[in-house]
Design a protein around this motif. Structure first.
Motif, mmCIF file in Angstrom:
data_model
loop_
_atom_site.group_PDB
_atom_site.id
_atom_site.type_symbol
_atom_site.label_atom_id
_atom_site.label_comp_id
_atom_site.label_asym_id
_atom_site.label_seq_id
_atom_site.Cartn_x
_atom_site.Cartn_y
_atom_site.Cartn_z
ATOM 1 N N LEU A 115 -55.688 -24.301 25.924
ATOM 2 C CA LEU A 115 -57.047 -24.161 25.492
ATOM 3 C C LEU A 115 -57.856 -25.325 25.627
ATOM 4 C CD1 LEU A 115 -59.699 -22.264 24.630
ATOM 5 C CD2 LEU A 115 -58.621 -22.213 22.463
ATOM 6 N N VAL A 116 -57.284 -26.261 24.626
ATOM 7 C CA VAL A 116 -58.114 -27.444 24.310
ATOM 8 C C VAL A 116 -58.042 -28.221 25.524
ATOM 9 C CG1 VAL A 116 -57.717 -29.521 22.782
ATOM 10 C CG2 VAL A 116 -57.332 -27.274 21.662
ATOM 11 N N SER A 117 -57.070 -28.580 26.182
ATOM 12 C CA SER A 117 -56.868 -29.516 27.314
ATOM 13 C C SER A 117 -57.562 -28.799 28.702
ATOM 14 C CB SER A 117 -55.721 -30.031 27.609
ATOM 15 O OG SER A 117 -54.794 -28.773 28.057
ATOM 16 N N ASP A 118 -57.348 -27.645 28.969
ATOM 17 C CA ASP A 118 -58.031 -27.117 30.236
ATOM 18 C C ASP A 118 -59.301 -26.382 30.155
ATOM 19 O OD1 ASP A 118 -55.777 -28.268 31.079
ATOM 20 O OD2 ASP A 118 -54.633 -26.454 31.442
ATOM 21 N N THR A 119 -59.471 -25.479 29.021
ATOM 22 C CA THR A 119 -60.779 -24.702 29.227
ATOM 23 C C THR A 119 -61.774 -25.657 28.284
ATOM 24 O OG1 THR A 119 -59.200 -22.748 28.952
ATOM 25 C CG2 THR A 119 -61.631 -22.730 28.052
ATOM 26 N N ALA A 120 -61.362 -26.008 27.320
ATOM 27 C CA ALA A 120 -62.595 -26.803 26.643
ATOM 28 C C ALA A 120 -62.543 -28.201 26.980
ATOM 29 C CB ALA A 120 -62.143 -26.642 25.135
ATOM 30 N N GLN A 121 -61.682 -28.770 27.629
ATOM 31 C CA GLN A 121 -61.713 -30.024 28.094
ATOM 32 C C GLN A 121 -61.967 -31.029 27.123
ATOM 33 O OE1 GLN A 121 -64.322 -30.121 31.597
ATOM 34 N NE2 GLN A 121 -62.750 -28.972 32.841
ATOM 35 N N PHE A 122 -61.094 -30.873 25.963
ATOM 36 C CA PHE A 122 -61.424 -31.908 25.073
ATOM 37 C C PHE A 122 -60.757 -33.170 25.373
ATOM 38 C CE2 PHE A 122 -61.844 -31.187 20.284
ATOM 39 C CZ PHE A 122 -61.729 -32.543 19.763
ATOM 40 N N PRO A 123 -61.558 -34.338 25.397
ATOM 41 C CA PRO A 123 -61.326 -35.565 25.713
ATOM 42 C C PRO A 123 -60.057 -36.236 25.031
ATOM 43 C CG PRO A 123 -63.314 -35.719 24.667
ATOM 44 C CD PRO A 123 -63.010 -34.130 24.516
ATOM 45 N N PRO A 124 -59.008 -36.629 25.786
ATOM 46 C CA PRO A 124 -57.835 -37.446 25.036
ATOM 47 C C PRO A 124 -58.414 -38.670 24.267
ATOM 48 C CG PRO A 124 -57.751 -37.825 27.197
ATOM 49 C CD PRO A 124 -58.835 -36.796 27.215
ATOM 50 N N ASP A 125 -57.555 -39.096 23.290
ATOM 51 C CA ASP A 125 -57.892 -40.208 22.485
ATOM 52 C C ASP A 125 -57.539 -41.628 23.453
ATOM 53 O OD1 ASP A 125 -58.810 -38.913 20.077
ATOM 54 O OD2 ASP A 125 -56.730 -38.268 20.226
ATOM 55 N N THR A 126 -58.020 -42.504 23.166
ATOM 56 C CA THR A 126 -57.800 -43.589 23.599
ATOM 57 C C THR A 126 -56.640 -44.555 22.890
ATOM 58 O OG1 THR A 126 -59.976 -43.985 24.560
ATOM 59 C CG2 THR A 126 -58.859 -46.086 24.491
ATOM 60 N N ALA A 127 -55.614 -45.116 23.541
ATOM 61 C CA ALA A 127 -54.774 -45.784 22.630
ATOM 62 C C ALA A 127 -55.210 -47.081 22.274
ATOM 63 C CB ALA A 127 -53.397 -45.979 23.536
ATOM 64 N N VAL A 128 -55.549 -47.491 21.009
ATOM 65 C CA VAL A 128 -56.012 -48.952 20.756
ATOM 66 C C VAL A 128 -54.947 -49.897 20.219
ATOM 67 C CG1 VAL A 128 -57.450 -49.872 19.346
ATOM 68 C CG2 VAL A 128 -58.100 -47.635 20.229
ATOM 69 N N ASN A 129 -55.030 -50.894 20.887
ATOM 70 C CA ASN A 129 -54.158 -51.882 20.314
ATOM 71 C C ASN A 129 -55.032 -53.050 19.778
ATOM 72 O OD1 ASN A 129 -52.372 -54.468 20.234
ATOM 73 N ND2 ASN A 129 -51.291 -53.723 22.224
ATOM 74 N N PRO A 130 -54.745 -53.339 18.273
ATOM 75 C CA PRO A 130 -55.540 -54.073 17.664
ATOM 76 C C PRO A 130 -55.360 -55.870 18.111
ATOM 77 C CG PRO A 130 -53.649 -53.370 16.426
ATOM 78 C CD PRO A 130 -53.762 -52.582 17.474
ATOM 79 N N ASP A 131 -54.299 -55.935 18.933
ATOM 80 C CA ASP A 131 -54.319 -57.259 19.182
ATOM 81 C C ASP A 131 -54.925 -57.867 20.477
ATOM 82 O OD1 ASP A 131 -52.380 -58.198 17.406
ATOM 83 O OD2 ASP A 131 -50.871 -57.388 18.343
#
Length: 614
Positions: A115-131
Motif C-alpha cells: 500500500l505504501v510503496s505502490d498505491t500511495a507511492q510514498f517516496p523512498p528515503d535518500t541514503a545520506v553519507n555525512p562524509d
C-alpha cells in the motif's frame, strides 16, 4: 489540502521543539548506566556492558587506538536538533504492527508495505553519507520533508483506515466488547488507537479532538475518520522528544527522556517500528525508568526476531550493498555474453547477491558471532542457484548449517559476490573496489578528487590488463591523480584482481573486443602495497593477506563504531562522540557478539537523555 497538511506538519514540528513537556515523570532515576548525580562524559563511560557470550572465534586483539586528539568533552546526552521523522521503512513497519494489533488480521497487516510503496507511492528515503556525496550512506540521516511525503501519508492513512473498517470482523475487533454508549465506545477506541500510533497515552484534550472528528458515533465511517486523521498526524510521523523537564537537575546540561520517549527510541532503533505491548506496559507504569527493567527490555528486544531488521539495514548501508549494479544489465551484448560464458545472470541476481551478505549477518548474529567474523566467515549463504553457482557451493536452505566455500581464495566478506561484483561489466573496476574497502570498511578520509584531465594523454596502446590500464591512467607522474591513486586507492583494488567482475575466481584475464572475440590472455597480478593509517602499509598478494592487514590495524572496528553512532542517532558523528566511539570500538575488539555489541549503545546515557535547551 496538500498545502494545508504541509503547513500543519511544519507548525507541529516547531511547536514540538518549543513547547514544554506535557508528561512529567516525578522522581525518575538517573539514565541507565549513570550513577546518581553523574553527568557528562563520566556518566556515559560508566555504562555496564550487556551480559552476553563472548565469541570464542574472535580474531586477535587489534592495536589500541586512542581517542582522536580532536575529540572534545561530550555532554553525555543526545544533542538537540529538529524532530526526526520516521523513515519509510519505519512507517511501513509501524503501520503493519499497529494494524495487526488493532484488527488481529495478519493478512491485512501484510498488505501495508505494498500500500505504501505502490498505491500511495510514498517516496523512498535518500541514503545520506555525512562524509561525501559520492557514495550512499544511511536512510536515517535523511531529514527532508516534502509535499510528496505529506500527500502519500494522507493517501496511506485514508486507504488503510478504509480497509480496517470496511470488514465486519475487523470492526468488531476495533470496537471490542464495548456495551456502553456510542460516545463511550468510540472514546475507548480513540484512546486505544492513539496509544499505539502516537506511542504514548492521549490527553483528554486530544481525545476530545478525535471525538469531534468521529461525530460522537461508533459507526465504521466514524472509526475510519479517526484512524485516517491519526495516521496522517504529525504526531505519528515525527518523533518529538522534550525530556523530563520537571525532574531534571537544573544545573545539568542533560535531561533524562520520559519513559514513553525511551520506549519509542528503543523500538525505532532496534525494530524500526513502534513499541509492542510489553514495552508499552513498562512505559505506562514508569518501570522502564528503572535500570534493571530498562536493561531487561534491551536484552529482550535484541533477542526478538524484529531486531534483525535494523541490523541488516545497518550493515547494508555500511557495506554500500545497494551500489551493486544489476548483474543482468548487459545480457545480450556480445562482449558481456562471451565474458559471462555459461553463467546467465537473472533480473533477481543482484538482489540475491545482496541478500546473501545480509543473510550471513543474520545467521552470525543468531549464533553469537563477533564483528570480526562478519569479515572472515567462509560459509556460503546463497539461497538461489545463480549465486551458489558463482560460489561453486550447494544452495543453502536457510535452516541447516551453511556450506563452506570450496575455493581457498574466497576468504569472507571481501570476496562475497554482493561486495565484490560490479554489475554489468566484463572488466573489473579496481578503483571502485579499493574505495569500498578504504572508505567503507576503514573510514579512511580522502580529499575531493581534482577534476583536471591531466591524464588525458595516457598511453593505452597494446594488449593491457585492467590493472595496467588503471595504472597508466591514474599513476602517471606529474598528474593530479597519482598522489591518491598510487599509494592509497589502487593497491586496495589490485589485490582483488583474482576475482572477475561477477566475483568469480580467476588466474588470468581474457581481453575481449566489442564482439566478444578474444584478443589474448594475460596473467593476473595481485601484488600490492596498500596502506591504512598515515604510516601503516604492508605488502600483500592475496585477499587473505589484505583481510588480515585490516584486522591487525584495528581500523575495521573503529570504522564500525563511527558508522554505528551515525546510524543510531541519525546524524554525522562529531568530535564530542570520541568517547562513545572508543567505547564501542573496544567492545568490538574484545570479540563481543553482535547482539550485545548492538545493544550496548542503548545502555549509555547518550541514548536515554537529551540536551537541555539553552
Amino acid at each position: 489540502m496538500q498545502k494545508l497538511l504541509l503547513i500543519l506538519f511544519c507548525a507541529a514540528t516547531v511547536a514540538g521543539c518549543n513547547s514544554e513537556s506535557v508528561e512529567q515523570d516525578a522522581g525518575a532515576p538517573p539514565a541507565v548506566g549513570a550513577p546518581a548525580g553523574a553527568t557528562g562524559t563520566n556518566a556515559a563511560t560508566s555504562a555496564p556492558p550487556l551480559t552476553a557470550l563472548i565469541d570464542p572465534h574472535a580474531q586477535g586483539t587489534a592495536v589500541a587506538l586512542a581517542v582522536s586528539s580532536e575529540s572534545t568533552t561530550s555532554p553525555g546526552c543526545y544533542p538537540l536538533g529538529p524532530p526526526r521523522r520516521l523513515t519509510r521503512k519505519q512507517v511501513v513497519n509501524a503501520l503493519t504492527d499497529v494494524t495487526a494489533a488493532l484488527t488481529a488480521d495478519t493478512a491485512l497487516a501484510a498488505t501495508v508495505g505494498k500500500l505504501v510503496s505502490d498505491t500511495a507511492q510514498f517516496p523512498p528515503d535518500t541514503a545520506v553519507n555525512p562524509d561525501t556525496t559520492r557514495h550512499k550512506g544511511y536512510e536515517r540521516l535523511d531529514t527532508t520533508v516534502n509535499g510528496r511525503q505529506v500527500f502519500s501519508l494522507r493517501e496511506t492513512a485514508q486507504a488503510l483506515a478504509k480497509a480496517m473498517t470496511s470488514d465486519p470482523t475487523r470492526m468488531a475487533k476495533l470496537s471490542g466488547t464495548c456495551t456502553d454508549t456510542a460516545d463511550a465506545c468510540v472514546t475507548g477506541f480513540i484512546r486505544k488507537a492513539g496509544r499505539l500510533l502516537f506511542r504514548q497515552p492521549m490527553t483528554d484534550a486530544e481525545v476530545n479532538v478525535y471525538r469531534t472528528a468521529a461525530g460522537n458515533t461508533n459507526t465504521p465511517s466514524a472509526f475510519a475518520r479517526v484512524l485516517a486523521t491519526m495516521i496522517a498526524s504529525p504526531k505519528f510521523y515525527f518523533v518529538i522528544e522534550k525530556g523530563q523537564t520537571s525532574s531534571a537537575d537544573a544545573s545539568s546540561s542533560c535531561m533524562p527522556l520520559t519513559a514513553h520517549e525511551q520506549a519509542t527510541r528503543l523500538a525505532l532503533h532496534f525494530w524500526d517500528s513502534v513499541p509492542d505491548a510489553a514495552l508499552n506496559a513498562d512505559a505506562d507504569s514508569g518501570a522502564l525508568l528503572q535500570p534493571a527493567t530498562y536493561t531487561a527490555q534491551v536484552t529482550r528486544m535484541m533477542s526478538d526476531a524484529r531486531a534483525d531488521r535494523a541490523m541488516r539495514d545497518f550493515f547494508g548501508g555500511w557495506f554500500r550493498l545497494d551500489e551493486l549494479v544489476a548483474l543482468n544489465g548487459k545480457v545480450g551484448d556480445p562482449k558481456f555474453d562471451a565474458f559471462a560464458g555459461s553463467f546467465k545472470p537473472l533480473p533477481t541476481s543482484s538482489d540475491a547477491a545482496i541478500n546473501e551478505v545480509l543473510d550471513m549477518v543474520s545467521y552470525l548474529a543468531a549464533h553469537n558471532a563477533s564483528l570480526q567474523q562478519v569479515l572472515t566467515d567462509r560459509h556460503s549463504y546463497a539461497r538461489t542457484s545463480d549465486i551458489a553457482s558463482l560460489y561453486k557451493t550447494a544452495v543453502w536452505d536457510g535452516v541447516s548449517s551453511p556450506p563452506v566455500f570450496s575455493e581457498s581464495t574466497r576468504v569472507g566478506l571481501l570476496t562475497r559476490i554482493g561486495f565484490i561484483a560490479q554489475g554489468s561489466s566484463d572488466t573489473t573496476l579496481p578503483i571502485s573496489r579499493g574505495s569500498r574497502v578504504l572508505f567503507g570498511l576503514t573510514c579512511k578520509a580522502m580529499p575531493t578528487p581534482a577534476m583536471v584531465q591531466s591524464n588525458a594523454k595516457a598511453d593505452l596502446s597494446g594488449l593491457l590488463t585492467t590493472r595496467q590500464r588503471v595504472e597508466r591512467v591514474t599513476e602517471m607522474n606529474g598528474t593530479s591523480c597519482v598522489g591518491c591513486h598510487k599509494p592509497l586507492m589502487n593497491p586496495w583494488g589490485f589485490v582483488f584482481e583474482g576475482f572477475d567482475s561477477l566475483g568469480r575466481v580467476r588466474e588470468t584475464e581474457v581481453i575481449l573486443d566489442d564482439k566478444g572475440k578474444s584478443l589474448g590472455e594475460k596473467p593476473i597480478d595481485t601484488a600490492s602495497l596498500p596502506s591504512l593509517a598515515d604510516t601503516m602499509s604492508r605488502a600483500v598478494r592475496s585477499p587473505s593477506e589484505a583481510q588480515q592487514f585490516i584486522l591487525d590495524s584495528g581500523q575495521f572496528e573503529r570504522c564500525f563504531a563511527r558508522n554505528y553512532v551515525r546510524y543510531a542517532f541519525g546524524r554525522a558523528d562529531t568530535a564530542g562522540d570520541g568517547a562513545l566511539i572508543e567505547s564501542l570500538r573496544q567492545q568490538a575488539v574484545s570479540g563481543a557478539n553482535l547482539r550485545s555489541l548492538f545493544a550496548s549503545i542503548a545502555l549509555r546515557s547518550e541514548f536515554t537523555t537529551i540536551q537541555r535547551a539553552k
